[in-house]
Structures are given as structure tokens and as C-alpha cells.
Design a protein around this motif. Structure first.
Motif, PDB file in Angstrom:
ATOM      1  N   ARG A 391       0.829  -1.210   0.000  1.00  0.00           N
ATOM      2  CA  ARG A 391       0.000   0.000   0.000  1.00  0.00           C
ATOM      3  C   ARG A 391       0.863   1.261   0.000  1.00  0.00           C
ATOM      4  NH1 ARG A 391      -5.362  -0.667   0.961  1.00  0.00           N
ATOM      5  NH2 ARG A 391      -6.057  -2.762   1.602  1.00  0.00           N
ATOM      6  N   ARG A 392       1.902   1.240   0.784  1.00  0.00           N
ATOM      7  CA  ARG A 392       2.777   2.426   0.817  1.00  0.00           C
ATOM      8  C   ARG A 392       3.414   2.671  -0.552  1.00  0.00           C
ATOM      9  NH1 ARG A 392       3.791   4.180   5.958  1.00  0.00           N
ATOM     10  NH2 ARG A 392       3.441   2.718   7.666  1.00  0.00           N
ATOM     11  N   LEU A 393       3.900   1.621  -1.180  1.00  0.00           N
ATOM     12  CA  LEU A 393       4.598   1.779  -2.451  1.00  0.00           C
ATOM     13  C   LEU A 393       3.651   2.172  -3.575  1.00  0.00           C
ATOM     14  CD1 LEU A 393       7.025  -1.257  -2.136  1.00  0.00           C
ATOM     15  CD2 LEU A 393       7.684   1.150  -2.213  1.00  0.00           C
ATOM     16  N   THR A 394       2.484   1.535  -3.660  1.00  0.00           N
ATOM     17  CA  THR A 394       1.547   1.877  -4.728  1.00  0.00           C
ATOM     18  C   THR A 394       1.047   3.310  -4.584  1.00  0.00           C
ATOM     19  OG1 THR A 394      -0.261   0.926  -3.422  1.00  0.00           O
ATOM     20  CG2 THR A 394       0.771  -0.483  -5.080  1.00  0.00           C
ATOM     21  N   ALA A 395       1.018   3.826  -3.358  1.00  0.00           N
ATOM     22  CA  ALA A 395       0.553   5.200  -3.148  1.00  0.00           C
ATOM     23  C   ALA A 395       1.487   6.223  -3.780  1.00  0.00           C
ATOM     24  CB  ALA A 395       0.395   5.486  -1.652  1.00  0.00           C
ATOM     25  N   VAL A 396       2.775   5.863  -3.946  1.00  0.00           N
ATOM     26  CA  VAL A 396       3.736   6.797  -4.540  1.00  0.00           C
ATOM     27  C   VAL A 396       4.208   6.328  -5.911  1.00  0.00           C
ATOM     28  CG1 VAL A 396       4.505   7.650  -2.294  1.00  0.00           C
ATOM     29  CG2 VAL A 396       5.657   5.670  -3.323  1.00  0.00           C
ATOM     30  N   GLY A 397       3.523   5.338  -6.478  1.00  0.00           N
ATOM     31  CA  GLY A 397       3.893   4.863  -7.804  1.00  0.00           C
ATOM     32  C   GLY A 397       5.005   3.839  -7.814  1.00  0.00           C
ATOM     33  N   GLY A 398       5.271   3.213  -6.668  1.00  0.00           N
ATOM     34  CA  GLY A 398       6.311   2.194  -6.607  1.00  0.00           C
ATOM     35  C   GLY A 398       5.738   0.808  -6.784  1.00  0.00           C
ATOM     36  N   ARG A 399       6.580  -0.204  -6.581  1.00  0.00           N
ATOM     37  CA  ARG A 399       6.143  -1.590  -6.720  1.00  0.00           C
ATOM     38  C   ARG A 399       6.949  -2.469  -5.775  1.00  0.00           C
ATOM     39  NH1 ARG A 399       9.533  -0.446 -10.966  1.00  0.00           N
ATOM     40  NH2 ARG A 399      11.070  -2.048 -11.561  1.00  0.00           N
ATOM     41  N   LEU A 400       6.453  -3.673  -5.582  1.00  0.00           N
ATOM     42  CA  LEU A 400       7.058  -4.586  -4.613  1.00  0.00           C
ATOM     43  C   LEU A 400       7.102  -5.991  -5.191  1.00  0.00           C
ATOM     44  CD1 LEU A 400       8.005  -5.193  -1.634  1.00  0.00           C
ATOM     45  CD2 LEU A 400       5.597  -5.673  -1.144  1.00  0.00           C
ATOM     46  N   ASP A 401       8.177  -6.688  -4.909  1.00  0.00           N
ATOM     47  CA  ASP A 401       8.312  -8.085  -5.309  1.00  0.00           C
ATOM     48  C   ASP A 401       8.814  -8.872  -4.109  1.00  0.00           C
ATOM     49  OD1 ASP A 401       8.728 -10.189  -7.654  1.00  0.00           O
ATOM     50  OD2 ASP A 401      10.469 -10.310  -6.325  1.00  0.00           O
ATOM     51  N   VAL A 402       8.099  -9.943  -3.759  1.00  0.00           N
ATOM     52  CA  VAL A 402       8.539 -10.817  -2.660  1.00  0.00           C
ATOM     53  C   VAL A 402       8.529 -12.245  -3.186  1.00  0.00           C
ATOM     54  CG1 VAL A 402       7.805  -9.352  -0.748  1.00  0.00           C
ATOM     55  CG2 VAL A 402       6.145 -10.866  -1.803  1.00  0.00           C
ATOM     56  N   ALA A 415      12.884  -9.686  -0.493  1.00  0.00           N
ATOM     57  CA  ALA A 415      11.896  -8.620  -0.702  1.00  0.00           C
ATOM     58  C   ALA A 415      12.584  -7.470  -1.418  1.00  0.00           C
ATOM     59  CB  ALA A 415      11.321  -8.153   0.626  1.00  0.00           C
ATOM     60  N   THR A 416      11.986  -7.040  -2.532  1.00  0.00           N
ATOM     61  CA  THR A 416      12.569  -5.963  -3.331  1.00  0.00           C
ATOM     62  C   THR A 416      11.517  -4.895  -3.566  1.00  0.00           C
ATOM     63  OG1 THR A 416      13.918  -7.622  -4.476  1.00  0.00           O
ATOM     64  CG2 THR A 416      13.832  -5.410  -5.425  1.00  0.00           C
ATOM     65  N   ALA A 417      11.912  -3.661  -3.327  1.00  0.00           N
ATOM     66  CA  ALA A 417      11.003  -2.524  -3.529  1.00  0.00           C
ATOM     67  C   ALA A 417      11.652  -1.513  -4.452  1.00  0.00           C
ATOM     68  CB  ALA A 417      10.652  -1.873  -2.190  1.00  0.00           C
ATOM     69  N   TRP A 418      10.828  -0.907  -5.311  1.00  0.00           N
ATOM     70  CA  TRP A 418      11.292   0.137  -6.217  1.00  0.00           C
ATOM     71  C   TRP A 418      10.520   1.430  -5.927  1.00  0.00           C
ATOM     72  CZ3 TRP A 418      10.747  -4.890  -7.614  1.00  0.00           C
ATOM     73  CH2 TRP A 418      11.830  -5.517  -8.256  1.00  0.00           C
ATOM     74  N   LEU A 419      11.228   2.530  -5.785  1.00  0.00           N
ATOM     75  CA  LEU A 419      10.620   3.834  -5.561  1.00  0.00           C
ATOM     76  C   LEU A 419      11.032   4.776  -6.671  1.00  0.00           C
ATOM     77  CD1 LEU A 419      11.081   2.626  -2.526  1.00  0.00           C
ATOM     78  CD2 LEU A 419      10.377   4.923  -1.835  1.00  0.00           C
ATOM     79  N   PRO A 420      10.124   5.500  -7.286  1.00  0.00           N
ATOM     80  CA  PRO A 420      10.460   6.427  -8.380  1.00  0.00           C
ATOM     81  C   PRO A 420      11.050   7.710  -7.830  1.00  0.00           C
ATOM     82  CG  PRO A 420       8.117   6.512  -7.953  1.00  0.00           C
ATOM     83  CD  PRO A 420       8.678   5.476  -7.029  1.00  0.00           C
ATOM     84  N   VAL A 421      12.371   7.815  -7.847  1.00  0.00           N
ATOM     85  CA  VAL A 421      13.029   9.007  -7.279  1.00  0.00           C
ATOM     86  C   VAL A 421      13.647   9.870  -8.365  1.00  0.00           C
ATOM     87  CG1 VAL A 421      13.514   7.833  -5.124  1.00  0.00           C
ATOM     88  CG2 VAL A 421      15.207   7.746  -6.943  1.00  0.00           C
ATOM     89  N   ARG A 422      13.391   9.588  -9.637  1.00  0.00           N
ATOM     90  CA  ARG A 422      13.975  10.370 -10.713  1.00  0.00           C
ATOM     91  C   ARG A 422      13.463  11.807 -10.651  1.00  0.00           C
ATOM     92  NH1 ARG A 422      15.862   8.187 -15.373  1.00  0.00           N
ATOM     93  NH2 ARG A 422      14.566   6.340 -14.956  1.00  0.00           N
ATOM     94  N   GLY A 423      14.376  12.729 -10.716  1.00  0.00           N
ATOM     95  CA  GLY A 423      14.009  14.153 -10.713  1.00  0.00           C
ATOM     96  C   GLY A 423      13.639  14.700  -9.369  1.00  0.00           C
TER      97      GLY A 423
END
Length: 425
Positions: A391-402, A415-423
Motif C-alpha cells: 500500500r505504501r509503495l503503490t501510493a507513490v507509484g512504486g512496486r514490490l516483489d517478494v 523482498a525488493t522494492a522500487w521507488l520512483p526518485v527520478r528528478g
């Protein structure tokens, strides 16, 4: 008799009473004439009876009665002025076609009547006493019967036109009133819908706030208790008093930090910015190390300053990953923690699963803004925690893989998480 049937019967009372009155007067007047006028009497009575319920049929009956007068040479009854009721009913309750036809019928009927009067005033209208007296008086004074007959036709026009116009006026008034009532009801419905929408939004906001609070408390308390528990377990094997004191001091420090975090979560409102503990992501790694777990931390790329919202998400996600690693991982193998800065922040935590955790059923999936992906397997240590991270990741446009893997060192959980920090710099 049912309630509905009784109500339908009562609705016919007004026109039924008027039709009965017309029938009585028509029969009384027809009895004074030599001609057999029962078709006119019946037709006029039916027309008055149907003027409200079936105004189109009533108009047709009136025209049939008029045709009977011409074909059978029947005299006109005085009570036939009751066709004014039909004129009113057609304009008030008739459909648009009925209204138009009834309006056109008035000048047509008056024209035919005037023509008949001029040609033979003592024909169809010979039984109308008032008309005979007017024509005789006009002839006596030399005014001309034609003028009187035309005047009579004009009076007849008023007899039909006045109720027809009155019916139109009532029709327009009632439609305006109905439109006003409907508009008021629509406005009330719109206002009610606005209130219900606002209430629904407020309820949704409160539920989201409650869910956010529950996730934050879960992450803070779960992580802190896992660290404290690990430190307390390691203290059992410390023989040196000085080291034991240091371990207990570390436990106390962790408890105080946890209490501060909980207080900060509980006192932070929706509009207030959420802050993380000083030291950021490194402080989480150091806290796990202080509990006695070996953590191998790797950072690749150039770290970028994160906006407050993304910083909180990254902190809570890594906190939950490390908590799961402590709770479900083996203590004799290191926890691998990697942070990659490659246009986006990728956080990955991997640990070897304890043997007693291998029998726990788990469902793993790649989770992102679009929902669950196609990666499905078994072996997730904490479903509630994973759901909170998602829920936290999808709220900021991220994704999760477990996922769980079988490796030579044993079954591992990653567990791998991606956060869009470009720009975001």
C-alpha cells in the motif's frame, strides 16, 4: 373489494355524477320532442363521462353526435351545451394531438352550425326556444335573421372556446406547479447527494487515516519489539557483566526510541509532515546490528535526497523488510541489504529462512501500481507487513516483489522494492 379497486372507483365519482346529471336533463328534454333522440342522449352522456379519462374518445363521440344530427335531422337539445365539459377536458387532460384537434374543432363546429342556421334556422335548431324568439324578433324589427344567426354562432363559439381556453390555462398552471415541485425535489436530491458524498468522503478519509495509523504503529512496534527481543535473547549468553550492562543499555535505548516513534505516529495528523528518525535508512541497519544480527549493507550509485513523502515510505518499507528478516531469518547467516540508485531507488533485503518457518504456507507475488502480478509461489513470512508495504509503495507509484528461492545455503526470502526518485533532487 381491495383498497386499490375502491380508490379507482372513487376517482370516477366527479365525472360520473356530472354525466348522470346530463343524462337526466337530456332524457327530460328529449321526451318533449317527437324525434327519437336516444343516440344523442347516450353519446352526450358518454362524452361527458370520458372527458377526463379519455378526452380523445370523448371528442370523437361529440363529432359522431354532430354527424347524427345532420344525417338523421335530429333537433339540437339545449343540454348539448354540456359539450363545453368535453372542450375543457380535451384542453386540460388530453394529449397534444387531442388538444390540437379539439382546438381546430371549435371553429369548424361553429362554422358548420352558422351555415346550417343561415340556410334553415328552423331545421336542426328549431326546438331551441330562445333561438326561435331571437329570429322572430329580428324579422319583426327588420334586423335580419342572418345577423341574429351569426350572433348566435358567436355565442356558441364562446361556449366552446371559453372552457377550452380555461382548460389550457389550468393545464399550463398545473404543469408549472409540477415543474416547480420537481425542481425543488431535484434540488433537495442534489443537496442530499452532496451531503452523502461529503459524508462518504469523510468516512473514507477517516478509514484511510485509521489504516495509515495502523500501518505506522505496526511497522514501528513490530520492528522495535523484534530488535528488543533479539537483544534480550543475546543477553542470555553474555557472561561478562560489563557487556551485559551494555546490552541492557542498548535494549533500554531501543525501547525509548520505539516509544518516541510511537508517540510521534500517534500525534501526527494527516496534514502534518511525518518525519523519520535521524540517520534515516542507515539508522535502521545499525539498529538491527545492535541486536546481534549480522547485516551486510551495500549501497550502489549516488544517493539522492528524497522528498519527505518518499523518505517516509522508503524508511517504513526497509523497516518492515528488516523486521521480517529478524523474525523469520537464521541468526547464524547475515542479512543482505542492498540499495541501488539508478534513476529509481531499489531496496532489496535477503535472508535465509529458519527451518521452523519453512512449513508456513505463503503466497508471494510481484505487486505494483497495477495490482498483483504473475509471480506466485509459497513462503511469505508476514502477510500483513507485506500488504502494508504494498500500500505504501503503490501510493507513490512504486512496486514490490517478494519471493522465496531454494539456494545452496538454504531457502531464502527476498523482498525488493522500487521507488520512483527520478528528478527528486
Amino acid at each position: 373489494m381491495s383498497t386499490t379497486s375502491a380508490r379507482d372507483w372513487r376517482d370516477w365519482v366527479p365525472e360520473g355524477a356530472l354525466a348522470l346529471l346530463v343524462l337526466v336533463f337530456a332524457l327530460a328534454e328529449a321526451s318533449l320532442n317527437d324525434a327519437d333522440q336516444w343516440p344523442v342522449v347516450i353519446g352526450l352522456t358518454l362524452a361527458v363521462l370520458l372527458a377526463r379519462r379519455a378526452s380523445g374518445a370523448a371528442l370523437a363521440i361529440v363529432w359522431v353526435v354532430g354527424a347524427l344530427h345532420v344525417v338523421l335531422s335530429l333537433p339540437v337539445l339545449t343540454i348539448e351545451a354540456a359539450v363545453a365539459v368535453v372542450a375543457f377536458g380535451c384542453a386540460r387532460w388530453g394529449r397534444l394531438a387531442t388538444v390540437i384537434l379539439s382546438g381546430l374543432s371549435i371553429p369548424a363546429a361553429v362554422g358548420v352550425a352558422a351555415l346550417l342556421l343561415i340556410q334553415d334556422p328552423y331545421g336542426f335548431f328549431g326546438r331551441i326556444r330562445v333561438l326561435r324568439q331571437l329570429v322572430d324578433s329580428a324579422d319583426y324589427y327588420g334586423a335580419g335573421a342572418g345577423a341574429v344567426l351569426v350572433g348566435a354562432a358567436a355565442v356558441a363559439a364562446l361556449v366552446l372556446l371559453a372552457p377550452w381556453l380555461a382548460g389550457l390555462a389550468v393545464r399550463a398552471t398545473m404543469r408549472a406547479r409540477t415543474s416547480s415541485v420537481r425542481q425543488e425535489e431535484a434540488e433537495q436530491d442534489a443537496a442530499r447527494a452532496v451531503r452523502e458524498t461529503e459524508q462518504a468522503r469523510e468516512i473514507a478519509r477517516l478509514r484511510e487515516e485509521q489504516a495509515r495509523l495502523a500501518r505506522d504503529v505496526h511497522d514501528v512496534v513490530g520492528h522495535s519489539l523484534a530488535v528488543i527481543l533479539a537483544q534480550a535473547e543475546s543477553a542470555q549468553y553474555v557472561e561478562d557483566d560489563q557487556k551485559l550492562k551494555e546490552t541492557m543499555a542498548t535494549i533500554a535505548t531501543s525501547a525509548r526510541s520505539s516509544l518516541q516513534d510511537v508517540r510521534q505516529v500517534l500525534t501526527t495528523t494527516r496534514d502534518q509532515p511525518v518525519v523519520v528518525r535521524s540517520g534515516g535508512l542507515d539508522s535502521l541497519v545499525d539498529g538491527v546490528r545492535s541486536s546481534g544480527h549480522e547485516v551486510v549493507s551495500t549501497e550502489i550509485g549516488h544517493p539522492q535526497p528524497l522528498p519527505p513523502e518518499l523518505e517516509v515510505v522508503a524508511y517504513r518499507v526497509l523497516q518492515e523488510m528488516l523486521t521480517n528478516a529478524i523474525k523469520h531469518g537464521r541468526r547464524d547467516t547475515p542479512v543482505l541489504c542492498e540499495r541501488h540508485w539508478e534513476g529509481e531507488l531499489r531496496i532489496e533485503v535477503r535472508n535465509v529462512i529458519r527451518s521452523d518457518e519453512l512449513t508456513q504456507p505463503i503466497q508471494l507475488a510481484t505487486v505494483g501500481p497495477g495490482g498483483l502480478g504473475a509471480e506466485v509461489g509459497t513462503g511469505e513470512p508476514d502477510g500483513q507487513g507485506v500488504e502494508g508495504m504494498r500500500r505504501r509503495l503503490t501510493a507513490v507509484g512504486g512496486r514490490l516483489d517478494v519471493r522465496r528461492r531454494e539456494e545452496p545455503t538454504g531457502a531464502t526470502f527476498t523482498a525488493t522494492a522500487w521507488l520512483p526518485v527520478r528528478g527528486t533532487s
